[in-house]
Motif scaffolding. Structure first.
Motif, PDB file in Angstrom:
ATOM      1  N   ARG A 128       0.836  -1.206   0.000  1.00 49.93           N
ATOM      2  CA  ARG A 128       0.000   0.000   0.000  1.00 49.93           C
ATOM      3  C   ARG A 128       0.868   1.253   0.000  1.00 49.93           C
ATOM      4  N   ARG A 129       1.957   1.222   0.775  1.00 48.34           N
ATOM      5  CA  ARG A 129       2.834   2.394   0.823  1.00 48.34           C
ATOM      6  C   ARG A 129       3.539   2.588  -0.519  1.00 48.34           C
ATOM      7  N   ARG A 130       3.970   1.532  -1.144  1.00 52.51           N
ATOM      8  CA  ARG A 130       4.588   1.636  -2.464  1.00 52.51           C
ATOM      9  C   ARG A 130       3.591   2.178  -3.481  1.00 52.51           C
ATOM     10  N   LEU A 131       2.351   1.718  -3.376  1.00 50.96           N
ATOM     11  CA  LEU A 131       1.316   2.213  -4.295  1.00 50.96           C
ATOM     12  C   LEU A 131       1.086   3.702  -4.093  1.00 50.96           C
ATOM     13  N   ALA A 132       1.095   4.146  -2.834  1.00 49.37           N
ATOM     14  CA  ALA A 132       0.903   5.575  -2.561  1.00 49.37           C
ATOM     15  C   ALA A 132       2.045   6.404  -3.140  1.00 49.37           C
ATOM     16  N   ILE A 133       3.277   5.894  -3.034  1.00 51.76           N
ATOM     17  CA  ILE A 133       4.418   6.620  -3.600  1.00 51.76           C
ATOM     18  C   ILE A 133       4.330   6.630  -5.117  1.00 51.76           C
ATOM     19  N   ALA A 134       3.907   5.504  -5.709  1.00 56.03           N
ATOM     20  CA  ALA A 134       3.736   5.453  -7.164  1.00 56.03           C
ATOM     21  C   ALA A 134       2.670   6.443  -7.626  1.00 56.03           C
ATOM     22  N   ARG A 135       1.620   6.587  -6.825  1.00 54.07           N
ATOM     23  CA  ARG A 135       0.579   7.565  -7.163  1.00 54.07           C
ATOM     24  C   ARG A 135       1.154   8.973  -7.146  1.00 54.07           C
ATOM     25  N   LEU A 136       2.050   9.249  -6.208  1.00 47.09           N
ATOM     26  CA  LEU A 136       2.686  10.559  -6.154  1.00 47.09           C
ATOM     27  C   LEU A 136       3.550  10.786  -7.399  1.00 47.09           C
ATOM     28  N   LEU A 137       4.279   9.755  -7.834  1.00 46.70           N
ATOM     29  CA  LEU A 137       5.124   9.897  -9.018  1.00 46.70           C
ATOM     30  C   LEU A 137       4.287  10.144 -10.267  1.00 46.70           C
ATOM     31  N   VAL A 138       3.151   9.484 -10.347  1.00 42.53           N
ATOM     32  CA  VAL A 138       2.273   9.676 -11.505  1.00 42.53           C
ATOM     33  C   VAL A 138       1.719  11.095 -11.542  1.00 42.53           C
ATOM     34  N   SER A 139       1.542  11.700 -10.372  1.00 42.41           N
ATOM     35  CA  SER A 139       0.921  13.027 -10.317  1.00 42.41           C
ATOM     36  C   SER A 139       1.774  14.099 -10.992  1.00 42.41           C
ATOM     37  N   ARG A 140       3.118  13.947 -10.909  1.00 40.32           N
ATOM     38  CA  ARG A 140       4.044  14.924 -11.503  1.00 40.32           C
ATOM     39  C   ARG A 140       3.742  16.342 -11.010  1.00 40.32           C
ATOM     40  N   ARG A 141       3.422  16.478  -9.728  1.00 38.24           N
ATOM     41  CA  ARG A 141       3.182  17.788  -9.142  1.00 38.24           C
ATOM     42  C   ARG A 141       4.504  18.531  -8.937  1.00 38.24           C
ATOM     43  N   PRO A 142       4.467  19.864  -8.895  1.00 41.74           N
ATOM     44  CA  PRO A 142       5.702  20.619  -8.655  1.00 41.74           C
ATOM     45  C   PRO A 142       6.314  20.385  -7.281  1.00 41.74           C
ATOM     46  N   ILE A 143       5.468  20.016  -6.277  1.00 42.04           N
ATOM     47  CA  ILE A 143       5.967  19.803  -4.916  1.00 42.04           C
ATOM     48  C   ILE A 143       5.518  18.430  -4.439  1.00 42.04           C
ATOM     49  N   TRP A 144       6.470  17.624  -3.987  1.00 47.75           N
ATOM     50  CA  TRP A 144       6.171  16.317  -3.415  1.00 47.75           C
ATOM     51  C   TRP A 144       6.497  16.348  -1.927  1.00 47.75           C
ATOM     52  N   ILE A 145       5.559  15.871  -1.109  1.00 43.71           N
ATOM     53  CA  ILE A 145       5.785  15.760   0.330  1.00 43.71           C
ATOM     54  C   ILE A 145       5.574  14.302   0.723  1.00 43.71           C
ATOM     55  N   LEU A 146       6.576  13.708   1.341  1.00 41.76           N
ATOM     56  CA  LEU A 146       6.495  12.313   1.768  1.00 41.76           C
ATOM     57  C   LEU A 146       6.723  12.243   3.267  1.00 41.76           C
ATOM     58  N   ASP A 147       5.676  11.862   3.998  1.00 38.46           N
ATOM     59  CA  ASP A 147       5.727  11.794   5.457  1.00 38.46           C
ATOM     60  C   ASP A 147       6.024  10.352   5.870  1.00 38.46           C
ATOM     61  N   GLU A 148       7.211  10.126   6.406  1.00 42.22           N
ATOM     62  CA  GLU A 148       7.672   8.776   6.764  1.00 42.22           C
ATOM     63  C   GLU A 148       7.433   7.808   5.601  1.00 42.22           C
ATOM     64  N   PRO A 149       7.998   8.079   4.424  1.00 40.60           N
ATOM     65  CA  PRO A 149       7.651   7.301   3.234  1.00 40.60           C
ATOM     66  C   PRO A 149       8.112   5.860   3.271  1.00 40.60           C
ATOM     67  N   MET A 150       9.182   5.567   4.022  1.00 44.08           N
ATOM     68  CA  MET A 150       9.724   4.218   4.016  1.00 44.08           C
ATOM     69  C   MET A 150       9.284   3.386   5.211  1.00 44.08           C
ATOM     70  N   ALA A 151       8.346   3.900   6.003  1.00 45.23           N
ATOM     71  CA  ALA A 151       7.872   3.141   7.164  1.00 45.23           C
ATOM     72  C   ALA A 151       7.189   1.860   6.700  1.00 45.23           C
ATOM     73  N   GLY A 152       7.582   0.744   7.284  1.00 42.16           N
ATOM     74  CA  GLY A 152       6.983  -0.532   6.936  1.00 42.16           C
ATOM     75  C   GLY A 152       7.632  -1.223   5.761  1.00 42.16           C
ATOM     76  N   LEU A 153       8.635  -0.605   5.133  1.00 44.50           N
ATOM     77  CA  LEU A 153       9.322  -1.225   4.007  1.00 44.50           C
ATOM     78  C   LEU A 153      10.604  -1.890   4.489  1.00 44.50           C
ATOM     79  N   ASP A 154      11.014  -2.945   3.796  1.00 40.24           N
ATOM     80  CA  ASP A 154      12.236  -3.633   4.178  1.00 40.24           C
ATOM     81  C   ASP A 154      13.435  -2.727   3.924  1.00 40.24           C
ATOM     82  N   PRO A 155      14.406  -2.718   4.834  1.00 45.15           N
ATOM     83  CA  PRO A 155      15.556  -1.819   4.690  1.00 45.15           C
ATOM     84  C   PRO A 155      16.308  -2.011   3.383  1.00 45.15           C
TER      85      PRO A 155
END
Length: 358
Positions: free
Chosen positions: A278-305
């Motif tokens: 789900r977190r990877r999907l949310a980050i992918a959604r952000l990449l698709v948006s191509r907005r001028p400003i990206w904000i990622l709040d604890e983006p790697m939480a729950g992902l394998d190191p």
């Protein structure tokens, strides 16, 4: 039960126990009177309905008896007509309950309408200017969730367009509050925030959402296909753009074994996905948006190191193509610190350290 609630405390204070008992019994008596009144009203309505239906049946019999023999229906039809009229009673009796519930339903509807009619806060202008780039300028920012504990008190921050910034700090340092203010879910109590040279308050909501994309700590997916979830960020995104974004975050459908590809079905809330997916999907959604400003709040939480550094590098490379400004917000992320252009450490609503990352 109300009288027994807190009996140990009330037993230490006789007058308090007496007052509570009197109040509880008075309230119970009030509700019993209301229930009795409602019961009597319901019984009266049921009686009126039954009497009306019975009168109609008798009236039909009387009218049919006055008909000449040639026009009078046969015995079976006569019985069927009477039973049909009596069956109306079964259809009308449920209306009694609806009539008794009507005042409560109307009161509930009024409360809902009052809530729905409230203007949303913060209030946005109808039409505002478009920011020139992805720069962020914060001057003399003042904000507190209550008047006694300010989060920001004269906070200043300047981020250039296209800059990759890591915001790091302990819980309560003001990182999440800053996100709330930048996305305008809250308004500052003083100072100013400019995006692309335009005051944040001067932007209409559509323009602001087209300017800033945010991945929060609590990720979510809607019921639909994988492609449907990515198109939330950009309805016009091509299949190639979506596959590229999924590959960058390590969620390539083929690698995941999703034979349907972008048509892979996702259950409500993303329950068919793991927390990391789900977190990877949310980050992918952000990449698709191509907005001028990206904000990622604890983006790697729950992902394998092991996969975090690869995703961070992919995001950084993709950011260079889009020219977006990136704000990573985290408690601690050494990998991101090595990749970011700039490291800012928050402490007690202020900046404790601001240095060039690479």
């Amino acid at each position: 039960l109300d009288c027994a609630e807190g009996i140990e405390d009330y037993s230490l204070h006789a007058s308090a126990w007496t007052g509570q008992r009197r109040q509880t019994l008075a309230q119970a008596e009030h509700w019993l009177r209301l229930q009795g009144r409602s019961g009597r009203r319901g019984a009266l309505l049921r009686a009126v309905t039954t009497i009306a239906v019975g009168a109609c049946a008798w009236g039909a019999l009387g009218l049919l008896a006055d008909l000449p023999d040639s026009a009078r229906p046969s015995g079976p039809w006569l019985a069927a007509l009477v039973f049909l009229l009596l069956a109306c009673n079964e259809a009308l009796l449920p209306l009694v309950g609806a009539a008794l519930d009507l005042p409560g339903t109307a009161a509930a509807a009024q409360r809902i309408e009052a809530i729905a009619g409230q203007p949303p806060l913060p209030r946005f202008v109808t039409q505002g200017p478009t920011p020139s780039d992805g720069s962020i300028e914060i001057r003399d920012l003042r904000f507190g969730w209550d008047r006694h504990t300010p989060v920001f008190n004269g906070f200043d921050l300047s981020i250039r367009s296209g800059e990759h910034v890591l915001l790091r700090g302990a819980s309560g340092g003001g990182k999440s509050t800053l996100i709330q203010l930048l996305t305008r879910f809250e308004d500052p109590q003083g100072g100013s925030i400019h995006l692309g040279g335009v005051p944040l308050a001067a932007l209409d909501e559509h323009t602001l959402r087209r300017q800033v994309a945010c991945v929060g700590q609590h990720t979510w997916a809607k019921t639909g296909t994988l492609g449907d979830n990515l198109r939330l960020a950009d309805p016009d995104a091509s299949d190639e753009q979506m596959r590229t974004a999924l590959a960058l975050v390590g969620l390539d459908p083929e690698a995941q074994g999703w034979t349907a590809g972008l048509a892979t079905w996702i259950e409500e809330g993303g329950v068919s996905l793991s927390g990391g997916q789900r977190r990877r999907l949310a980050i992918a959604r952000l990449l698709v948006s191509r907005r001028p400003i990206w904000i990622l709040d604890e983006p790697m939480a729950g992902l394998d190191p092991g996969g975090c550094e690869g995703i961070l590098r992919n995001i950084t490379d993709y950011r260079r193509e889009t020219g977006s400004t990136v704000l990573f917000v985290t408690h601690s992320m050494d990998d991101a610190a090595r990749i970011a252009d700039r490291l800012i450490v928050f402490h007690d609503g202020g900046i404790a350290m601001d240095e060039i990352g690479r």
